[in-house]
Design an enzyme around this catalytic site. Structure first.
Site, PDB file in Angstrom:
ATOM      1  CG  ASN A   9      -1.681   1.265   1.420  1.00 14.40           C
ATOM      2  OD1 ASN A   9      -1.773   2.070   0.489  1.00 14.40           O
ATOM      3  ND2 ASN A   9      -2.247   1.471   2.592  1.00 14.40           N
ATOM      4  CD1 TRP A  10       3.614   1.163  -3.004  1.00 14.42           C
ATOM      5  CD2 TRP A  10       3.426   2.378  -4.888  1.00 14.42           C
ATOM      6  NE1 TRP A  10       4.343   0.533  -3.982  1.00 14.42           N
ATOM      7  CE2 TRP A  10       4.238   1.256  -5.152  1.00 14.42           C
ATOM      8  CE3 TRP A  10       3.159   3.269  -5.916  1.00 14.42           C
ATOM      9  CZ2 TRP A  10       4.794   1.024  -6.406  1.00 14.42           C
ATOM     10  CZ3 TRP A  10       3.717   3.036  -7.166  1.00 14.42           C
ATOM     11  CH2 TRP A  10       4.530   1.919  -7.408  1.00 14.42           C
ATOM     12  CE  LYS A  11       0.277   3.198   4.793  1.00 16.13           C
ATOM     13  NZ  LYS A  11       0.433   3.293   6.231  1.00 16.13           N
ATOM     14  CD  GLU A  97      -2.316   5.652   6.755  1.00 18.21           C
ATOM     15  OE1 GLU A  97      -2.389   5.681   5.509  1.00 18.21           O
ATOM     16  OE2 GLU A  97      -1.392   5.069   7.368  1.00 18.21           O
ATOM     17  CD  GLU A 167      -3.056  -2.158   7.476  1.00 19.74           C
ATOM     18  OE1 GLU A 167      -2.088  -2.527   6.808  1.00 19.74           O
ATOM     19  OE2 GLU A 167      -3.528  -1.014   7.405  1.00 19.74           O
ATOM     20  N   GLY A 173       3.131   2.386  10.582  1.00 23.90           N
ATOM     21  CA  GLY A 173       4.095   3.453  10.345  1.00 23.90           C
ATOM     22  C   GLY A 173       4.870   3.853  11.586  1.00 23.90           C
ATOM     23  CB  SER A 213       5.854  -1.823  11.612  1.00 19.31           C
ATOM     24  OG  SER A 213       5.472  -0.478  11.863  1.00 19.31           O
ATOM     25  N   GLY A 234       3.076  -1.105   4.081  1.00 22.08           N
ATOM     26  CA  GLY A 234       3.215   0.297   3.719  1.00 22.08           C
ATOM     27  C   GLY A 234       4.656   0.626   3.355  1.00 22.08           C
ATOM     28  N   GLY A 235       5.394   1.138   4.331  1.00 20.26           N
ATOM     29  CA  GLY A 235       6.755   1.635   4.085  1.00 20.26           C
ATOM     30  C   GLY A 235       7.642   0.680   3.295  1.00 20.26           C
TER      31      GLY A 235
HETATM   32  P1  13P Z   1       3.499   0.362   7.461  1.00 21.40           P
HETATM   33  O1  13P Z   1       3.930  -0.939   6.857  1.00 21.40           O
HETATM   34  O2  13P Z   1       4.251   1.547   6.894  1.00 21.40           O
HETATM   35  O3  13P Z   1       3.472   0.320   8.948  1.00 21.40           O
HETATM   36  O4  13P Z   1       1.990   0.600   6.984  1.00 21.40           O
HETATM   37  C1  13P Z   1       1.081  -0.434   7.160  1.00 21.40           C
HETATM   38  C2  13P Z   1      -0.144  -0.070   6.457  1.00 21.40           C
HETATM   39  O5  13P Z   1      -0.876   0.825   6.874  1.00 21.40           O
HETATM   40  C3  13P Z   1      -0.480  -0.778   5.224  1.00 21.40           C
HETATM   41  O6  13P Z   1      -1.756  -0.473   4.806  1.00 21.40           O
END
Ligand code: 13P
Length: 251
Positions: A9-11, A97, A167, A173, A213, A234-235
């Site tokens: 998920n690149w956000k 989010e 999640e 994050g 994470s 995410g990251g």
């Molecule tokens: P991170 O992997 O950056 O913690 O983000 C998780 C996330 O929200 C994936 O949707």
């Protein structure tokens, strides 16, 4: 019986050009890793470039949101039909989010899920408790409630296209990952809620991911757990080598 789904998920990261470059780097690293589905959920503006860049590879493209109406006066929104025509196969719905910053509720998560499924998209529905809810002892209640609300009016057949991502909000994050046992337990609550709604057979077939994470170091342990059928990342999904290592952990 369940197939791992490793989804990025690149956000709000990467321009279309950046998307093309990142997928170009990622493609050879995940090639032939066919023991899991590999998905990248990208910003809407990046979708055409991402679909083009992923052609001929095992990377599938997802969106990060979808509107629940088919069309109309909803400035700034994107319909399921638009996503399908653009080559999108998956869509993230109800990310924390969006719940936190954009007024997403359990009702709108449900409506978006139905719209996605009715259009033939695979829905990655996100649920998760805040630290405060966890400390008050509400994790199980909350996860079951969010799961059941999201899946209201979904048919048993449509459950083939539902993925649920647990999640924990406190792990997103933050670099604080849930322990493998906490992830397994949270995913287990989600699966129990699916069983209460649809029965044990469907619950046992439903893919439940962990997100928060997840990275190249902790993925193998998380994925070794009975109830963890993949990750929503995410990251680490913005780093080709790290993401590919997570895909490797799912082989
Ligand atoms: P991170 O992997 O950056 O913690 O983000 C998780 C996330 O929200 C994936 O949707």
């Amino acid at each position: 019986m369940r197939r791992y789904v490793i989804a990025g998920n690149w956000k709000m990261n990467m321009t279309p050009k950046g998307a093309e470059a990142l997928i170009g780097e990622m493609k050879p690293l995940v090639e032939g890793k066919n023991n899991c589905d590999v998905v990248l959920c990208v910003p809407a503006i990046d979708i055409p470039a991402a679909v083009e860049a992923a052609k001929g590879s095992n990377i599938k493209i997802g969106a990060e949101n979808v509107h629940f109406k088919a069309s109309g006066a909803y400035t700034g929104e994107i319909s399921a039909e638009m996503l399908v025509e653009a080559g999108v196969e998956y869509v993230v719905i109800g990310h924390s989010e969006r719940r936190q910053y954009f007024g997403e509720t359990d009702q709108t998560v449900n409506l978006r899920t139905l719209a996605a499924l009715n259009a033939g998209l695979k829905a990655i529905v996100c649920v998760g408790e805040t630290l405060e809810q966890r400390e008050l002892g509400y994790t199980e209640t909350l996860l079951k409630y969010q799961t059941k609300m999201a899946l209201t009016n979904v048919t048993p057949e449509q459950m083939n296209n539902v993925i649920i991502a647990y999640e924990p909000v406190w792990a997103i994050g933050t670099g604080v990952t849930a322990t493998a046992d906490q992830a397994d337990e949270g995913n287990g609550y989600v699966r129990a809620a699916v069983a209460e709604m649809f029965g044990a057979d469907i619950a046992n077939k439903t893919v439940v991911q962990y997100g928060g994470s997840m990275n190249d170091k902790n993925a193998a342990e998380l994925l070794s757990k009975e109830n963890v059928d993949g990750g929503l990342i995410g990251g680490a999904s913005l780093k080709p080598a790290a993401f590919a290592a997570i895909v490797d952990a799912a082989q």
